[in-house]
Design an enzyme around this catalytic site. Sequence first.
Site, PDB file in Angstrom:
ATOM      1  N   LYS A 128     103.263 -65.499  48.339  1.00 26.72           N
ATOM      2  CA  LYS A 128     102.011 -64.660  48.541  1.00 26.72           C
ATOM      3  C   LYS A 128     101.378 -65.435  49.961  1.00 26.72           C
ATOM      4  O   LYS A 128     101.464 -66.337  50.228  1.00 26.72           O
ATOM      5  CB  LYS A 128     101.007 -64.966  47.570  1.00 26.72           C
ATOM      6  N   ASP A 168      98.375 -56.068  49.937  1.00 33.09           N
ATOM      7  CA  ASP A 168      97.484 -56.718  48.755  1.00 33.09           C
ATOM      8  C   ASP A 168      96.118 -56.324  49.053  1.00 33.09           C
ATOM      9  O   ASP A 168      95.717 -55.277  49.821  1.00 33.09           O
ATOM     10  CB  ASP A 168      97.569 -58.144  48.312  1.00 33.09           C
TER      11      ASP A 168
HETATM   12  P1  NDP Z   1      92.454 -53.085  47.516  1.00 32.37           P
HETATM   13  O1  NDP Z   1      91.860 -53.465  48.879  1.00 32.37           O
HETATM   14  O2  NDP Z   1      93.004 -51.548  48.026  1.00 32.37           O
HETATM   15  O3  NDP Z   1      91.319 -52.743  46.783  1.00 32.37           O
HETATM   16  C1  NDP Z   1      90.395 -53.648  46.030  1.00 32.37           C
HETATM   17  C2  NDP Z   1      89.318 -53.077  45.316  1.00 32.37           C
HETATM   18  O4  NDP Z   1      88.745 -54.133  44.677  1.00 32.37           O
HETATM   19  C3  NDP Z   1      88.288 -52.552  46.220  1.00 32.37           C
HETATM   20  O5  NDP Z   1      87.540 -51.379  45.808  1.00 32.37           O
HETATM   21  C4  NDP Z   1      87.161 -53.626  46.276  1.00 32.37           C
HETATM   22  O6  NDP Z   1      85.777 -53.116  46.436  1.00 32.37           O
HETATM   23  C5  NDP Z   1      87.244 -53.887  44.732  1.00 32.37           C
HETATM   24  N1  NDP Z   1      86.896 -55.399  44.861  1.00 32.37           N
HETATM   25  C6  NDP Z   1      87.239 -56.437  45.292  1.00 32.37           C
HETATM   26  N2  NDP Z   1      86.614 -57.628  45.237  1.00 32.37           N
HETATM   27  C7  NDP Z   1      85.742 -57.435  44.018  1.00 32.37           C
HETATM   28  C8  NDP Z   1      84.732 -57.841  43.341  1.00 32.37           C
HETATM   29  N3  NDP Z   1      84.599 -59.503  43.726  1.00 32.37           N
HETATM   30  N4  NDP Z   1      84.321 -57.439  42.410  1.00 32.37           N
HETATM   31  C9  NDP Z   1      84.418 -56.181  41.967  1.00 32.37           C
HETATM   32  N5  NDP Z   1      85.275 -55.303  42.910  1.00 32.37           N
HETATM   33  C10 NDP Z   1      85.966 -55.827  43.943  1.00 32.37           C
HETATM   34  O7  NDP Z   1      93.231 -53.812  46.544  1.00 32.37           O
HETATM   35  P2  NDP Z   1      94.471 -53.348  45.635  1.00 32.37           P
HETATM   36  O8  NDP Z   1      94.096 -52.298  45.031  1.00 32.37           O
HETATM   37  O9  NDP Z   1      95.646 -53.528  46.385  1.00 32.37           O
HETATM   38  O10 NDP Z   1      94.420 -54.704  44.717  1.00 32.37           O
HETATM   39  C11 NDP Z   1      93.598 -54.848  43.865  1.00 32.37           C
HETATM   40  C12 NDP Z   1      94.266 -55.841  42.664  1.00 32.37           C
HETATM   41  O11 NDP Z   1      95.664 -55.543  42.383  1.00 32.37           O
HETATM   42  C13 NDP Z   1      94.198 -57.404  43.529  1.00 32.37           C
HETATM   43  O12 NDP Z   1      94.081 -58.306  42.249  1.00 32.37           O
HETATM   44  C14 NDP Z   1      95.687 -57.392  43.635  1.00 32.37           C
HETATM   45  O13 NDP Z   1      96.214 -58.603  43.899  1.00 32.37           O
HETATM   46  C15 NDP Z   1      96.357 -56.542  42.710  1.00 32.37           C
HETATM   47  N6  NDP Z   1      97.746 -56.154  42.973  1.00 32.37           N
HETATM   48  C16 NDP Z   1      97.643 -55.357  44.009  1.00 32.37           C
HETATM   49  C17 NDP Z   1      99.070 -54.738  44.202  1.00 32.37           C
HETATM   50  C18 NDP Z   1      99.292 -53.632  45.095  1.00 32.37           C
HETATM   51  O14 NDP Z   1     100.635 -53.007  45.199  1.00 32.37           O
HETATM   52  N7  NDP Z   1      98.506 -53.433  45.984  1.00 32.37           N
HETATM   53  C19 NDP Z   1     100.394 -55.072  43.365  1.00 32.37           C
HETATM   54  C20 NDP Z   1      99.865 -55.975  42.252  1.00 32.37           C
HETATM   55  C21 NDP Z   1      98.800 -56.347  42.055  1.00 32.37           C
HETATM   56  P3  NDP Z   1      85.233 -53.873  47.810  1.00 32.37           P
HETATM   57  O15 NDP Z   1      85.704 -52.892  49.024  1.00 32.37           O
HETATM   58  O16 NDP Z   1      83.588 -53.496  47.638  1.00 32.37           O
HETATM   59  O17 NDP Z   1      85.419 -55.351  48.098  1.00 32.37           O
END
Ligand code: NDP
Length: 448
Positions: A128, A168
Amino acid sequence: MEKDENLEEFRRWLKERNPGEEEFLQAVDDLATDVFSLYTQNQDWYDACVLLHLCEADRIISFRVCWEDDNGAVHVNRGWRVQYCGAIGPYKGGIRFHPTVNESILKFLAFEQTFKNALTGLPIGGGKGGADFDPRGRSDREIMRFCQAFMDELYRHIGENTDVPAGDINVGRREIGYLFGQYRRLANTFSGALTGKDIEFGGSHVRMEATGYGLVYFLRCMLAQRNQELGGQVVAVSGAGNVALHAAQKAVQLGAKVVSLSSSRGALYYRDGIPRELIEKALDHRAGSTELLTGMADACGGEWHKGSTPWSFPCDIALPCATQNELDGNDARALIENGVKMVAEGANMPCTAGAIEAFQKARIPHAPGKASNAGGVALSGLEMAQNASFTRWEQERLNEQLVEIMQDIHRQCIAEEQGEKDYINYHRGANLAAFRRVASAVYAQGVG
Ligand code: NDP
């Protein structure tokens, strides 16, 4: 410590070695609690200190990222790549850009990734990376310059057979494009050293959708295990990024009613179910999550709950898809009181230890991210296979493979679980199955 004789002693040792690294300690403790007996009963693994080996990353690279904003001001950030365990294959795991990123968070994510990747059955090790860079409010050019500066150092540590990063939080197709471009220029080679690429330069169909879709395919297996279907279920989703929106899209396509999405600033709630067209339109958005969700609330007549999470809304199924530790013990109890029947993690470690304990006590099936969100990395593995063989596979074939991989992970969890007849502890099942594969590989390759 030469020997890890009991779990308490092991925990003490771990804490002393990793002071203040709360997320990393939480992730290791979660796994160790489930696998400790299996580990100590396997004399070979125990004598070779396999668990202790797995508590230390193969290496952690930390570096300066220096870049210029649109006004010519210079900024200095810190970047990392944690190459956690390469026993099963090249290091593989995403890159996160967020001001909260630190070494503990990346170590926990890389540790989780190692076991998640093992569950996919593909030859990929765990890693990571990321930086404490806040992309919010930055122009496209600033994002490009940051990605290039980040790759200026990272490129010497990665490669298609060494370490293959992906996206991510805040690293999507655009950022992967900039990172890949800089890698290609510096390494003077066109290879599959990153996944999540655009389809025009070596990307794979279904990669963008895979984590969210895979989560829903896994959820479908959990429901089938209880002779239930997704159609008609009320689903609360958190987040509004790649994972959340694709999970919401697939859940709605399969007949569920998705009543929430959220950002770091609040939650959108719409009791009648967020319309499918709005979710699909949201997938193309370029604005921040909060602007997106408040706009969606206006468009569908939903409610915007400033500063809230979705966990106080009534639902049958909860899919936390935002970030680590976003759902704590109190949230879990509120969900249980409101009738939640199942929880599957889209994010990495979104539930605190207190939340997991509450779900387990209430006999609510709860799938850990290392099992239920493994679809993204599985598709990345398939992107690597396509790059290595100079081919591109059709969307339908890849979607079928994703379904099969998620079904297989579900089967692995169940096969390990010797628990009660009508309650599957997915947590323990996933930890045992993943540990078995990683520990065997580490042991077979000798101490070192
Ligand atoms: P994105 O950046 O696309 O989206 C993240 C989302 O989560 C945004 O809407 C963001 O809102 C919100 N968010 C971030 N921090 C917080 C918080 N503290 N409280 C509430 N909402 C929050 O990321 P991903 O969708 O790619 O990733 C989301 C999760 O999934 C992570 O844990 C990642 O590690 C995991 N993951 C992702 C993969 C992938 O293929 N992308 C694969 C496997 C796991 P805001 O813009 O307001 O911060």
